[in-house]
Design a protein around this motif. Sequence first.
Motif, PDB file in Angstrom:
ATOM      1  N   GLU A 741       0.852  -1.214   0.106  1.00  0.00           N
ATOM      2  CA  GLU A 741      -0.063  -0.090   0.129  1.00  0.00           C
ATOM      3  C   GLU A 741       0.879   1.342   0.028  1.00  0.00           C
ATOM      4  O   GLU A 741       0.445   2.363  -0.614  1.00  0.00           O
ATOM      5  N   ARG A 742       1.857   1.254   0.898  1.00  0.00           N
ATOM      6  CA  ARG A 742       2.784   2.198   1.001  1.00  0.00           C
ATOM      7  C   ARG A 742       3.843   2.472  -0.112  1.00  0.00           C
ATOM      8  O   ARG A 742       4.693   3.617  -0.142  1.00  0.00           O
ATOM      9  N   LEU A 743       4.308   1.425  -0.682  1.00  0.00           N
ATOM     10  CA  LEU A 743       5.615   1.488  -1.573  1.00  0.00           C
ATOM     11  C   LEU A 743       5.523   2.598  -2.710  1.00  0.00           C
ATOM     12  O   LEU A 743       6.626   3.057  -2.744  1.00  0.00           O
ATOM     13  N   PRO A 744       4.346   2.972  -3.333  1.00  0.00           N
ATOM     14  CA  PRO A 744       4.402   3.955  -4.271  1.00  0.00           C
ATOM     15  C   PRO A 744       4.893   5.338  -3.554  1.00  0.00           C
ATOM     16  O   PRO A 744       5.402   6.477  -4.365  1.00  0.00           O
ATOM     17  N   LYS A 745       4.527   5.544  -2.466  1.00  0.00           N
ATOM     18  CA  LYS A 745       4.709   6.859  -1.906  1.00  0.00           C
ATOM     19  C   LYS A 745       6.090   7.007  -1.347  1.00  0.00           C
ATOM     20  O   LYS A 745       6.507   8.146  -0.501  1.00  0.00           O
ATOM     21  N   LEU A 746       6.987   6.058  -1.145  1.00  0.00           N
ATOM     22  CA  LEU A 746       8.109   6.180  -0.150  1.00  0.00           C
ATOM     23  C   LEU A 746       9.310   6.376  -1.052  1.00  0.00           C
ATOM     24  O   LEU A 746       9.231   6.148  -2.599  1.00  0.00           O
ATOM     25  N   GLU A 747      10.268   7.112  -0.409  1.00  0.00           N
ATOM     26  CA  GLU A 747      11.300   7.431  -1.327  1.00  0.00           C
ATOM     27  C   GLU A 747      12.365   6.383  -1.745  1.00  0.00           C
ATOM     28  O   GLU A 747      11.955   5.111  -0.891  1.00  0.00           O
ATOM     29  N   GLU A 748      13.237   6.468  -2.550  1.00  0.00           N
ATOM     30  CA  GLU A 748      14.031   5.249  -2.983  1.00  0.00           C
ATOM     31  C   GLU A 748      14.830   4.632  -1.644  1.00  0.00           C
ATOM     32  O   GLU A 748      14.926   3.372  -1.703  1.00  0.00           O
ATOM     33  N   VAL A 749      15.234   5.171  -0.888  1.00  0.00           N
ATOM     34  CA  VAL A 749      16.044   4.843   0.395  1.00  0.00           C
ATOM     35  C   VAL A 749      15.259   3.748   1.003  1.00  0.00           C
ATOM     36  O   VAL A 749      15.527   2.778   1.534  1.00  0.00           O
ATOM     37  N   GLN A 750      14.231   4.586   1.453  1.00  0.00           N
ATOM     38  CA  GLN A 750      13.192   4.057   2.362  1.00  0.00           C
ATOM     39  C   GLN A 750      12.540   2.328   1.697  1.00  0.00           C
ATOM     40  O   GLN A 750      12.464   1.332   2.418  1.00  0.00           O
ATOM     41  N   SER A 751      12.271   2.772   0.572  1.00  0.00           N
ATOM     42  CA  SER A 751      11.536   1.463  -0.097  1.00  0.00           C
ATOM     43  C   SER A 751      12.674   0.351  -0.319  1.00  0.00           C
ATOM     44  O   SER A 751      12.152  -0.874  -0.101  1.00  0.00           O
ATOM     45  N   GLN A 752      13.845   0.586  -0.662  1.00  0.00           N
ATOM     46  CA  GLN A 752      15.154  -0.497  -0.904  1.00  0.00           C
ATOM     47  C   GLN A 752      15.063  -0.954   0.592  1.00  0.00           C
ATOM     48  O   GLN A 752      15.230  -2.259   0.589  1.00  0.00           O
ATOM     49  N   ASP A 753      15.329  -0.304   1.659  1.00  0.00           N
ATOM     50  CA  ASP A 753      15.116  -1.039   3.063  1.00  0.00           C
ATOM     51  C   ASP A 753      14.146  -1.765   3.438  1.00  0.00           C
ATOM     52  O   ASP A 753      14.325  -2.836   3.731  1.00  0.00           O
ATOM     53  N   LEU A 754      12.821  -1.281   2.940  1.00  0.00           N
ATOM     54  CA  LEU A 754      11.792  -2.107   3.315  1.00  0.00           C
ATOM     55  C   LEU A 754      11.664  -3.400   2.614  1.00  0.00           C
ATOM     56  O   LEU A 754      10.960  -4.372   3.012  1.00  0.00           O
ATOM     57  N   LEU A 755      12.179  -3.181   1.280  1.00  0.00           N
ATOM     58  CA  LEU A 755      12.059  -4.334   0.430  1.00  0.00           C
ATOM     59  C   LEU A 755      13.033  -5.548   0.953  1.00  0.00           C
ATOM     60  O   LEU A 755      12.876  -6.623   0.867  1.00  0.00           O
ATOM     61  N   GLN A 756      14.156  -5.148   1.626  1.00  0.00           N
ATOM     62  CA  GLN A 756      15.164  -6.154   1.924  1.00  0.00           C
ATOM     63  C   GLN A 756      14.500  -6.501   3.366  1.00  0.00           C
ATOM     64  O   GLN A 756      14.617  -7.799   3.356  1.00  0.00           O
ATOM     65  N   LYS A 757      13.784  -5.877   3.968  1.00  0.00           N
ATOM     66  CA  LYS A 757      13.217  -6.470   5.162  1.00  0.00           C
ATOM     67  C   LYS A 757      12.199  -7.429   4.744  1.00  0.00           C
ATOM     68  O   LYS A 757      11.945  -8.680   5.282  1.00  0.00           O
ATOM     69  N   LEU A 758      11.557  -7.046   3.619  1.00  0.00           N
ATOM     70  CA  LEU A 758      10.377  -8.040   3.267  1.00  0.00           C
ATOM     71  C   LEU A 758      10.904  -9.358   2.579  1.00  0.00           C
ATOM     72  O   LEU A 758      10.500 -10.388   2.889  1.00  0.00           O
ATOM     73  N   ALA A 759      12.268  -9.093   2.041  1.00  0.00           N
ATOM     74  CA  ALA A 759      12.920 -10.462   1.477  1.00  0.00           C
ATOM     75  C   ALA A 759      13.148 -11.330   2.748  1.00  0.00           C
ATOM     76  O   ALA A 759      12.991 -12.600   2.546  1.00  0.00           O
ATOM     77  N   VAL A 760      13.621 -10.750   3.820  1.00  0.00           N
ATOM     78  CA  VAL A 760      13.933 -11.576   4.956  1.00  0.00           C
ATOM     79  C   VAL A 760      12.799 -12.311   5.478  1.00  0.00           C
ATOM     80  O   VAL A 760      12.641 -13.328   5.803  1.00  0.00           O
ATOM     81  N   LEU A 761      11.639 -11.334   5.714  1.00  0.00           N
ATOM     82  CA  LEU A 761      10.373 -11.882   6.180  1.00  0.00           C
ATOM     83  C   LEU A 761       9.858 -13.056   5.078  1.00  0.00           C
ATOM     84  O   LEU A 761       9.386 -13.893   5.679  1.00  0.00           O
ATOM     85  N   LEU A 762       9.663 -12.891   3.798  1.00  0.00           N
ATOM     86  CA  LEU A 762       9.412 -13.799   3.098  1.00  0.00           C
ATOM     87  C   LEU A 762      10.248 -15.279   3.261  1.00  0.00           C
ATOM     88  O   LEU A 762       9.724 -16.079   3.052  1.00  0.00           O
ATOM     89  N   ALA A 763      11.616 -15.152   3.478  1.00  0.00           N
ATOM     90  CA  ALA A 763      12.492 -16.242   3.652  1.00  0.00           C
ATOM     91  C   ALA A 763      11.950 -17.120   4.913  1.00  0.00           C
ATOM     92  O   ALA A 763      11.807 -18.003   4.920  1.00  0.00           O
ATOM     93  N   PHE A 764      11.501 -16.147   5.977  1.00  0.00           N
ATOM     94  CA  PHE A 764      11.044 -16.632   7.185  1.00  0.00           C
ATOM     95  C   PHE A 764       9.710 -17.435   7.168  1.00  0.00           C
ATOM     96  O   PHE A 764       9.391 -18.355   7.542  1.00  0.00           O
ATOM     97  N   ASP A 765       8.925 -16.768   6.024  1.00  0.00           N
ATOM     98  CA  ASP A 765       7.478 -16.957   5.907  1.00  0.00           C
ATOM     99  C   ASP A 765       7.498 -18.357   4.778  1.00  0.00           C
ATOM    100  O   ASP A 765       6.941 -19.421   5.430  1.00  0.00           O
TER     101      ASP A 765
END
Length: 936
Positions: A741-765
């Motif tokens: 929901e929030r990705l289109p509104k985020l700046e590049e740095v924030q989006s990359q950081d959150l995507l990395q966190k999502l990748a980690v969480l997806l691995a855990f998932d």
Amino acid sequence: MAPLPSARPEKEKRVRTQAFAADLEAQLPAAASSRSPGPLLDEIEKCISTFPGNLGTAAASKCQEIDSSGTTLWNICTRLRRNHDTENTEAVPIILVLTRVFAFLLLCCAHDHGKSTTGNILRLAKIGIKAAKNCLERKELGLAFKVLEKVGKYEDSLKGCQSELGLEDGQEPERVSAEYFVLRTALAWYQKQYDIVEHMYKNCMASKRNFDSNTAESLADVLYEMGKDLITSQQYQLSVKWLERAYEVLTTQELDRLSMDASELRISIIQSLVKALLQLKDDGALEKARGFVELLQNELGDKLIVLLLRLELVNANTADPFDSLSYSEVLHRMIRVVILSDGNFKLLMFHIRKLNNKSPSLACKVLDDLLRLRVIKEGREELLERVVVTRLWMTTSQMDAPDAPGLLETLLSTALDNFNQPIGSSATLAAHMLLWKRIESNYAQGQYDIAEKWCRLALHPIFEKSGDVNMARISRKLLLCALARQDTGSARGAFGSMSDTAKNEPMTRFLMYKIAIRSKEFELAAECLQIISTSSNSDPTLLYACCLDSLQVNNKSQTLTALQLVLEKSNYAPLSPVHLPSLLRVTIGITSSLLEESQNAGGEGDYEVLVDKLCKMFEGAVSSMKKPPNSVKGTDVLWTSSEVDWFSKNSYNTAIKHISIWPPRYVLRMLVCCTSFISQYPSDISEQISDDLDLRKMFCEFSAGTLLVALARSEDNIEQRSQDYLRLRKHVSSFDKLLVERLPKLEEVQSQDLLQKLAVLLAFDFEAACQLKAWDDLGEIILKINITKSVRALELMADCILSIQPPTQVLIVNLKRIINEACSLDAMDNSKLAKYMRCLFQIALSDNAGVAEQLLDQIRDLAEESRDIDQPYPTEELDWIATKSFNHAIDLYCNGQDEACKTWVGKALNITHFCDDGGALERLLQNKLMGLKFDV
């Protein structure tokens, strides 16, 4: 012929009267024994009121018959009256009184119309006097007047009867005449014809020399009743006049000729006369009253009536002050001589209370005399309670007397020793009400020692039937007195003497809590708090009181315990009038303070307990926020935006601050609370605040996910581990949803950081889904990794699925998906990719040759694409794949599958082209191929 019309009605009346007399003779016995005589009574009244005055000359022959009927009816009434208590005039049926009047009228009628009437005059007068007496006794004044009016017609003729009847003197007629005037005097008094009363009295006294004892007693009785009525109407001067006349009438008679009733009447006359004289309130009247009392004293001694009159003399309203000592001496004499009937007991108590108004100390001594000399000695158990309650009332109403509780205790102990049982519950309740009033008064004035004495008196065994509730209340007051005096020893003793039920009452435990925290008995304090909390009463007032009391002694730990119990007891519901969010914030603040102190002191055990309490506080706030608003006014705005914001930020900061210090599960609880608080913000917040909250929530979800995967991996309990993985997947899902929901509104740095966190969480998932055997979800998780471009996540997924040994088909399908995703990413390490390809090929070769065959083409393409880059496809992996494929072709050849063999050999040779071995493997395989003989 003219008189005929008037004579006929008189004749008809005579005939009806005679017929009714005959019927009355037959019906009277049954009617007299019946409670309701019915219409017969009305018929008698009607006949009396319409009795014919003139029967005519033709009825003269019927006079004997009428006389006989009247005599018969009179005799029947006399016989029937014997069946009733003739001493009690109310017990005689009224129908007999009316029948006597009717019989008298019949006799008068017969006499008036007969030939020989003179001899019947004395007889008729006596009968009339008896009938009139009966009417006056029943206050039938109209009938009495009708009868006496008839008798009055014969009064002048009474003296003429003397010679005809052969009487030697006129005493009998004159006595009857005197009785007539006595009754006329009484009737005139009842009719309030006071001038006639005086006239009739003088007529009586004119023939007093002919009074016999009965006549004198009758007149004295009438005069006495008149005097009493005048006292009642407060006409004391007239009362004295008529009572003195009554006294004179009796004293002029010879005492030995008077009846016992006359003696009683004389005493009553003197008693009323003394009362009337005292009301005149002058010295002469007082002296005359004193003379009458002395007269009775000399005649009767210490009789009750004499002693009562002496009390009247003492109590006379004169200029002299009230003589309390004389009054009490008379009461002491009364106690010793009086028969202790219920009426006499009430009389004594009345006068004792009266003395109490003037001299309480003397009244108490008199009452103590009554208790010891009469009630206890005679074993009058039914009177004990009344005396005890009155004694308590008298004592507790006095000014403070230091020795009063001790004297009362001695008196009560004496009573208990003699009767061997406590007083009844009603009397005990009354006694305790009196004692409680005194206890409260002394306590309010700060006289704790005296209040304690009264408390101990209230706990006397004689009050055993007061019930546990009352005993507990008094024992609690003892605790309060001891607390006020700072005497914990006495408080302990009072508490120990209480019953188990009383000990565990909330109010008792509250008082013991106050004592316990002051004497530093923290185990007792904790026990008291727990009992208060678990009581059936849902009102948290006592727990609030415990909080305030512990704050007064600066005991944070006890304050926290009490506050937490308040919240648990209310189940975190609104606590009117206390503001729940404020209460929670105070509790959290105290807990955090204690937590910091414990951390500095190194108390590990207490530290973890405090951490748990802090988590419960935030969780309670979450629970309260999620409850629907009550209908009570004001509760719908209990959790305002500022309150929610405070709890959200503090839970987040607390979790971050202690994320590396607290055990993981406590940090996880705080993170969950934070996410819950964020979901409770109102919908009308600004976009900036909403974005900040989403970022905070995503960080919480990410941290929660990392904690849960660590907890699940280290958990030995299978069920708990499964629960942890399930919770992990929910946090991942929430993070993923928020990020999308929030990705289109985020700046590049924030989006990359959150995507990395999502990748980690997806691995855990992915790991959680594998552990939960949710095979159908694996493909979706793998597809989601595309947005993150994370090779590392794919590597983790591949390692995970290879390590858990899932069903072969699941492994093949999902590992292939991972490889396909990895191939689409340029950053994938070819050595790792080759390893996964080799694993997948090996598994597929044994389970699904078609997939393995497809993989050969994919491996060739990868090897070709990577030939000219820094990381070519590893030769050893290509060597292994080619050799494995060629060997599989040989197996096919042996099984007679020549075409399949040729296909696999061709694919194996294609792969050998990319091996960095100078074509050695390719020449080797070709040489072996030449040795095969295929069918043409």
